[in-house]
Design a protein around this motif. Structure first.
Motif, PDB file in Angstrom:
ATOM      1  N   GLU A 129       0.536  -1.007  -0.263  1.00 52.47           N
ATOM      2  CA  GLU A 129      -0.094  -0.072   0.035  1.00 52.47           C
ATOM      3  C   GLU A 129       0.801   1.431   0.286  1.00 52.47           C
ATOM      4  OE1 GLU A 129      -2.404  -2.963   2.055  1.00 52.47           O
ATOM      5  OE2 GLU A 129       0.184  -2.462   2.768  1.00 52.47           O
ATOM      6  N   GLN A 130       1.935   1.703   0.537  1.00 55.28           N
ATOM      7  CA  GLN A 130       2.792   2.573   1.140  1.00 55.28           C
ATOM      8  C   GLN A 130       3.283   2.497   0.073  1.00 55.28           C
ATOM      9  OE1 GLN A 130       1.782   5.016   3.819  1.00 55.28           O
ATOM     10  NE2 GLN A 130       2.857   5.879   2.576  1.00 55.28           N
ATOM     11  N   GLU A 131       4.074   1.799  -0.634  1.00 57.00           N
ATOM     12  CA  GLU A 131       5.076   1.836  -2.203  1.00 57.00           C
ATOM     13  C   GLU A 131       3.162   2.076  -3.097  1.00 57.00           C
ATOM     14  OE1 GLU A 131       6.836  -1.758  -5.372  1.00 57.00           O
ATOM     15  OE2 GLU A 131       6.741  -2.065  -3.002  1.00 57.00           O
ATOM     16  N   LEU A 132       2.934   1.983  -3.347  1.00 57.52           N
ATOM     17  CA  LEU A 132       1.866   2.134  -4.384  1.00 57.52           C
ATOM     18  C   LEU A 132       1.482   3.682  -4.218  1.00 57.52           C
ATOM     19  CD1 LEU A 132      -0.012   1.786  -6.459  1.00 57.52           C
ATOM     20  CD2 LEU A 132      -2.108   2.175  -5.173  1.00 57.52           C
ATOM     21  N   THR A 133       1.402   4.337  -3.123  1.00 60.64           N
ATOM     22  CA  THR A 133       1.537   6.089  -3.330  1.00 60.64           C
ATOM     23  C   THR A 133       2.159   6.268  -3.014  1.00 60.64           C
ATOM     24  OG1 THR A 133       1.458   5.704  -0.316  1.00 60.64           O
ATOM     25  CG2 THR A 133      -0.937   5.186  -0.752  1.00 60.64           C
ATOM     26  N   GLU A 134       3.393   6.178  -2.718  1.00 62.36           N
ATOM     27  CA  GLU A 134       5.538   7.041  -3.060  1.00 62.36           C
ATOM     28  C   GLU A 134       4.686   6.862  -4.554  1.00 62.36           C
ATOM     29  OE1 GLU A 134       7.583   4.450  -1.001  1.00 62.36           O
ATOM     30  OE2 GLU A 134       7.155   5.480   0.601  1.00 62.36           O
ATOM     31  N   GLU A 173      -2.481   2.628  15.250  1.00 69.59           N
ATOM     32  CA  GLU A 173      -1.580   1.707  15.734  1.00 69.59           C
ATOM     33  C   GLU A 173      -1.876   0.679  16.475  1.00 69.59           C
ATOM     34  OE1 GLU A 173       0.316   5.200  18.321  1.00 69.59           O
ATOM     35  OE2 GLU A 173      -1.220   4.574  19.552  1.00 69.59           O
ATOM     36  N   CYS A 174      -0.646  -0.167  16.936  1.00 73.42           N
ATOM     37  CA  CYS A 174      -0.772  -1.634  17.493  1.00 73.42           C
ATOM     38  C   CYS A 174       0.723  -1.968  18.161  1.00 73.42           C
ATOM     39  CB  CYS A 174      -0.960  -2.209  16.065  1.00 73.42           C
ATOM     40  SG  CYS A 174      -1.936  -2.548  14.933  1.00 73.42           S
ATOM     41  N   TYR A 211       3.670  -0.755  16.748  1.00 72.77           N
ATOM     42  CA  TYR A 211       4.084  -0.321  15.022  1.00 72.77           C
ATOM     43  C   TYR A 211       2.664  -0.132  15.016  1.00 72.77           C
ATOM     44  CZ  TYR A 211       1.640  -5.237  15.464  1.00 72.77           C
ATOM     45  OH  TYR A 211       0.900  -5.772  14.938  1.00 72.77           O
ATOM     46  N   GLN A 212       2.808   0.114  13.679  1.00 76.09           N
ATOM     47  CA  GLN A 212       1.554   0.390  12.316  1.00 76.09           C
ATOM     48  C   GLN A 212       2.164  -0.415  11.685  1.00 76.09           C
ATOM     49  OE1 GLN A 212       2.561   4.077  11.120  1.00 76.09           O
ATOM     50  NE2 GLN A 212       2.904   5.522  13.315  1.00 76.09           N
ATOM     51  N   LYS A 213      -0.041  -0.471  11.373  1.00 76.86           N
ATOM     52  CA  LYS A 213      -0.326  -1.534   9.848  1.00 76.86           C
ATOM     53  C   LYS A 213      -1.243  -0.885   8.918  1.00 76.86           C
ATOM     54  CE  LYS A 213      -3.211  -5.007  12.264  1.00 76.86           C
ATOM     55  NZ  LYS A 213      -3.537  -6.338  12.701  1.00 76.86           N
ATOM     56  N   PRO A 214      -1.794  -1.217   8.088  1.00 73.36           N
ATOM     57  CA  PRO A 214      -2.678  -0.177   7.769  1.00 73.36           C
ATOM     58  C   PRO A 214      -3.878  -1.067   8.250  1.00 73.36           C
ATOM     59  CG  PRO A 214      -1.441  -1.191   5.858  1.00 73.36           C
ATOM     60  CD  PRO A 214      -0.794  -2.411   7.326  1.00 73.36           C
ATOM     61  N   LEU A 215      -4.669  -0.626   8.491  1.00 74.85           N
ATOM     62  CA  LEU A 215      -6.157  -1.190   9.273  1.00 74.85           C
ATOM     63  C   LEU A 215      -7.228  -1.355   7.578  1.00 74.85           C
ATOM     64  CD1 LEU A 215      -8.684   0.018  11.388  1.00 74.85           C
ATOM     65  CD2 LEU A 215      -9.002   2.297  10.066  1.00 74.85           C
ATOM     66  N   PHE A 216      -7.476  -1.004   6.749  1.00 77.95           N
ATOM     67  CA  PHE A 216      -7.646  -2.190   5.941  1.00 77.95           C
ATOM     68  C   PHE A 216      -6.656  -2.064   5.053  1.00 77.95           C
ATOM     69  CE2 PHE A 216     -10.229   1.339   6.505  1.00 77.95           C
ATOM     70  CZ  PHE A 216     -11.764   0.962   6.967  1.00 77.95           C
ATOM     71  N   PRO A 217      -5.701  -3.757   5.059  1.00 78.34           N
ATOM     72  CA  PRO A 217      -5.058  -3.563   3.679  1.00 78.34           C
ATOM     73  C   PRO A 217      -5.553  -3.761   2.705  1.00 78.34           C
ATOM     74  CG  PRO A 217      -5.429  -5.349   5.749  1.00 78.34           C
ATOM     75  CD  PRO A 217      -6.684  -4.449   5.428  1.00 78.34           C
ATOM     76  N   SER A 218      -4.833  -4.137   1.637  1.00 78.99           N
ATOM     77  CA  SER A 218      -4.783  -3.745   0.397  1.00 78.99           C
ATOM     78  C   SER A 218      -5.396  -2.100  -0.740  1.00 78.99           C
ATOM     79  CB  SER A 218      -5.266  -5.044  -0.568  1.00 78.99           C
ATOM     80  OG  SER A 218      -6.734  -5.538  -0.020  1.00 78.99           O
ATOM     81  N   GLU A 225     -19.779  -2.136   3.151  1.00 81.89           N
ATOM     82  CA  GLU A 225     -20.148  -3.825   3.289  1.00 81.89           C
ATOM     83  C   GLU A 225     -19.742  -3.618   4.780  1.00 81.89           C
ATOM     84  OE1 GLU A 225     -16.371  -6.521   2.484  1.00 81.89           O
ATOM     85  OE2 GLU A 225     -17.782  -5.604   0.939  1.00 81.89           O
ATOM     86  N   LYS A 226     -20.027  -5.022   6.183  1.00 84.33           N
ATOM     87  CA  LYS A 226     -20.048  -5.169   7.175  1.00 84.33           C
ATOM     88  C   LYS A 226     -18.640  -5.358   6.765  1.00 84.33           C
ATOM     89  CE  LYS A 226     -24.260  -5.929  10.304  1.00 84.33           C
ATOM     90  NZ  LYS A 226     -24.590  -5.326  11.029  1.00 84.33           N
ATOM     91  N   ARG A 227     -18.153  -5.237   7.491  1.00 85.60           N
ATOM     92  CA  ARG A 227     -16.602  -5.121   8.478  1.00 85.60           C
ATOM     93  C   ARG A 227     -16.396  -6.041   9.859  1.00 85.60           C
ATOM     94  NH1 ARG A 227     -13.435  -4.727   3.656  1.00 85.60           N
ATOM     95  NH2 ARG A 227     -14.445  -3.894   1.773  1.00 85.60           N
ATOM     96  N   ARG A 228     -15.427  -6.630   9.974  1.00 81.12           N
ATOM     97  CA  ARG A 228     -14.152  -6.851  11.120  1.00 81.12           C
ATOM     98  C   ARG A 228     -13.195  -5.658  11.477  1.00 81.12           C
ATOM     99  NH1 ARG A 228     -16.804 -11.998  14.053  1.00 81.12           N
ATOM    100  NH2 ARG A 228     -18.970 -11.929  14.086  1.00 81.12           N
ATOM    101  N   ILE A 229     -13.104  -5.240  12.322  1.00 80.18           N
ATOM    102  CA  ILE A 229     -11.860  -4.744  12.114  1.00 80.18           C
ATOM    103  C   ILE A 229     -11.315  -4.676  14.048  1.00 80.18           C
ATOM    104  CG2 ILE A 229     -11.050  -2.350  11.671  1.00 80.18           C
ATOM    105  CD1 ILE A 229     -13.221  -1.193  10.484  1.00 80.18           C
ATOM    106  N   GLU A 230     -10.448  -4.849  14.106  1.00 83.61           N
ATOM    107  CA  GLU A 230      -9.625  -4.789  15.485  1.00 83.61           C
ATOM    108  C   GLU A 230      -8.653  -3.291  15.074  1.00 83.61           C
ATOM    109  OE1 GLU A 230      -6.566  -8.036  14.925  1.00 83.61           O
ATOM    110  OE2 GLU A 230      -7.628  -9.269  14.869  1.00 83.61           O
ATOM    111  N   LEU A 231      -9.242  -3.292  16.432  1.00 77.07           N
ATOM    112  CA  LEU A 231      -8.931  -1.991  16.790  1.00 77.07           C
ATOM    113  C   LEU A 231      -7.497  -1.543  17.843  1.00 77.07           C
ATOM    114  CD1 LEU A 231     -11.899   0.229  16.313  1.00 77.07           C
ATOM    115  CD2 LEU A 231     -10.531  -0.035  14.835  1.00 77.07           C
TER     116      LEU A 231
END
Length: 179
Positions: A12-17, A37-38, A49-56, A165-171
């Motif tokens: 994801e970050q590579e694409l934005t750059e 933030e995780c 560490y940090q990771k995408p909230l919505f991978p891909s 859509e309905k999503r399960r998100i880990e916070l």
């Protein structure tokens, strides 16, 4: 409007750059990844560490999705602007407001500084049985939608309607005794 671009998970970050480098802001105001933030427990110590909230998923802020779609073809990375049969997949206004609240930003701040698109861990207060009594943002918006709690791992899972859509998100959560 915000539109969703899909790419390979982990890139994801590579694409934005790459979009920033190739398109140089032409046809869009901002292109960003919403991260969260995780923490990871290692030898009893919590490491952040940090990771995408919505991978891909990468989000582009543009008023001209057709032009942006054509410009995106010049980007050599694997990506596609998501669309339904007749239109591009826009994030609804109420979803945009909710995402901005989660990132503790107003909507104009994202266009000015897309690098601050981080969903921080929520400070929570627990009772003696491990139930959440009180939560700060962003979990405060979803406290009634919690479907799973893993307090020791500092994660709660919520089920919400987001991105169509309905999503399960880990916070991530933070306890008062965490540093």
């Amino acid at each position: 409007m915000w539109y969703v671009i899909q790419t390979q998970t982990g890139r994801e970050q590579e694409l934005t750059e790459c979009i920033e480098r190739v398109l140089k802001g032409n046809g869009y105001r901002a292109c960003f990844v919403i991260e969260q933030e995780c923490v990871w427990r290692n030898a009893g110590e919590l490491l952040e560490y940090q990771k995408p909230l919505f991978p891909s998923y990468v989000i582009a802020d543009t008023d001209t999705p057709e032009e942006f779609f054509l410009a995106l073809k010049r980007v050599p990375k694997l990506s596609k602007l998501l669309r339904t049969d007749c239109e591009f997949w826009a994030i609804r206004e109420e979803e945009k407001k909710l995402l901005c609240q989660m990132m503790e930003l107003d909507e104009q701040s994202v266009a000015v500084s897309p690098l601050s698109t981080l969903v921080r861990r929520s400070l929570v207060t627990l009772d003696k049985d491990g139930n959440i009594l009180n939560a700060k943002a962003p979990l405060s918006f979803f406290q009634d939608k919690i479907v799973r709690k893993r307090i020791r791992k500092r994660i709660v899972t919520v089920e919400v309607e987001l991105l169509g859509e309905k999503r399960r998100i880990e916070l991530g959560i933070r306890l008062p005794e965490d540093k």
